[in-house]
Design a protein around this motif. Structure first.
Motif, short mmCIF file in Angstrom:
data_model
loop_
_atom_site.label_atom_id
_atom_site.label_comp_id
_atom_site.label_asym_id
_atom_site.label_seq_id
_atom_site.Cartn_x
_atom_site.Cartn_y
_atom_site.Cartn_z
N GLU A 257 0.82 -1.20 0.00
CA GLU A 257 0.00 0.00 0.00
C GLU A 257 0.86 1.26 0.00
O GLU A 257 0.44 2.30 -0.52
N LEU A 258 2.05 1.16 0.57
CA LEU A 258 2.97 2.29 0.54
C LEU A 258 3.54 2.53 -0.85
O LEU A 258 4.05 3.61 -1.14
N GLY A 259 3.50 1.49 -1.70
CA GLY A 259 4.10 1.60 -3.02
C GLY A 259 5.50 1.04 -3.09
O GLY A 259 6.19 1.18 -4.10
N VAL A 260 5.94 0.38 -2.00
CA VAL A 260 7.28 -0.22 -1.94
C VAL A 260 7.21 -1.62 -2.55
O VAL A 260 6.29 -2.39 -2.26
N ALA A 261 8.20 -1.95 -3.37
CA ALA A 261 8.24 -3.26 -4.01
C ALA A 261 8.83 -4.30 -3.05
O ALA A 261 9.57 -3.96 -2.12
N ILE A 262 8.53 -5.58 -3.30
CA ILE A 262 9.01 -6.67 -2.46
C ILE A 262 9.61 -7.75 -3.36
O ILE A 262 9.00 -8.14 -4.37
N ALA A 263 10.78 -8.24 -2.99
CA ALA A 263 11.43 -9.33 -3.71
C ALA A 263 11.64 -10.50 -2.75
O ALA A 263 11.92 -10.30 -1.57
#
Length: 333
Positions: A226-232
């Motif tokens: 929701e913050l717009g941060v990507a996750i790998a």
């Protein structure tokens, strides 16, 4: 064997067996029950490898005492070592290194993985393999991880302000950080304070982080997204997670571990696993990053099978800030 001259009963001690072997100068003895039925054969070589139960009990006591001592030593030393790490953070002894990530099609550096090093006045440059496990054990990984996030975001903004092409920076997140209720508020505060747009930050998590407190982890993932941060997901295929986790966790990137990339053009098993991971990721709309690429042949194999982003010694080792800036300025040479 039908009428053994030397017999033992199951209740006889090993000391009796040893004495009979020596007295009769034989190398094996039969063990019989009360009814005379054969229960087994005890040889001289067997006996040399078996401890008397009393002796074994004594050794167990010694081992238990030693384990207790080691546990007490650890409990005594960990706070002392943790204090060193806390002091190192206060003194500004931690450094960030950056390993560039290359887009094969455009031949542009599009991102960098952030790695931490400790420049100790006494020990010199300490690799994370030496202090990160300690930081995990003592909980110091949480304040250290917060510092890494803030320092990396600050640096990314500085590069953008100097006119460099924006890069997506990838910061490793420990499972302890992920399980902290303060993670998302901390991320919000860091992005607001540094001014970095959330799309330029990616958090890297290992598979083991997925299987710990699954419901809470999924909730954290949703808040991060929701913050717009990507996750790998780092090193997928080497940890504890199953393919079933892929459909439940909203992440963006699968990172292929070095163990699958090594000699991929010559190792059929590695080739099959990597092709399967790439195809699966594409079907699920994940991007793919290959780690540990060290040769042109490995890079070409990845390109042919539609994995276009990689990092590894073939392009560059992790570099300190100044060296990374020089690398960017000179790439391609």
């Amino acid at each position: 064997m039908s009428a053994p001259l030397i017999q033992l009963h199951p209740g006889d001690s090993l000391a009796i067996a040893q004495e009979k072997l020596q007295r009769h100068r034989v190398r094996r003895i039969v063990v019989t029950g009360k009814d005379g039925a054969l229960r087994g054969i005890l040889t001289e070589s067997n006996l040399s490898q078996i401890l008397d139960p009393l002796e074994l009990f004594g050794m167990l006591e010694i081992l238990q005492h030693r384990v207790k001592q080691l546990s007490e030593d650890r409990d005594r030393l960990l706070p002392h070592k943790n204090l060193h790490l806390q002091q190192a953070l206060k003194n500004g002894e931690f450094l960030l290194y950056y390993q560039p990530q290359l887009d094969i099609e455009s031949q542009r550096i599009i991102g960098a993985e952030v790695l931490v090093r400790w420049q100790s006045p006494e020990q010199g440059l300490v690799s994370p393999g030496e202090f990160i496990p300690l930081a995990e054990m003592t909980g110091f990984i949480v304040p250290l991880g917060e510092w890494i996030l803030k320092a990396a975001c600050t640096q990314a903004v500085q590069w953008q302000q100097r006119g460099l092409t924006p890069l997506q920076i990838s910061v490793n997140l420990s499972s302890k950080q992920l399980q902290s209720p303060q993670l998302v508020p901390c991320l919000k505060a860091i992005l607001a304070e540094t001014g970095l747009e959330a799309r330029w930050l990616k958090l890297e998590l290992t598979e083991s982080a997925l299987v710990e407190n699954v419901d809470f982890t999924m909730a954290q993932f949703r808040l991060i997204k929701e913050l717009g941060v990507a996750i790998a997901i780092d090193d997928f295929g080497t940890g504890y997670a199953s393919l079933g986790y892929l459909q439940h966790f909203p992440f963006d990137t699968l990172k292929i571990d070095r163990c699958f990339v090594e000699n991929i053009h010559q190792n059929p098993k590695n080739a099959a696993i990597t092709k399967a991971l790439i195809n699966m990721a594409q079907q699920l709309n994940f991007s793919v990053v290959a780690e540990g690429v060290e040769t042109a042949e490995e890079m070409e194999f990845l390109r042919q099978h539609h994995c276009y982003t990689f990092q590894g010694f073939f392009i560059s080792r992790p570099l300190p800030t100044a060296a990374f800036e020089t690398f960017l300025a000179n790439y391609p040479a």
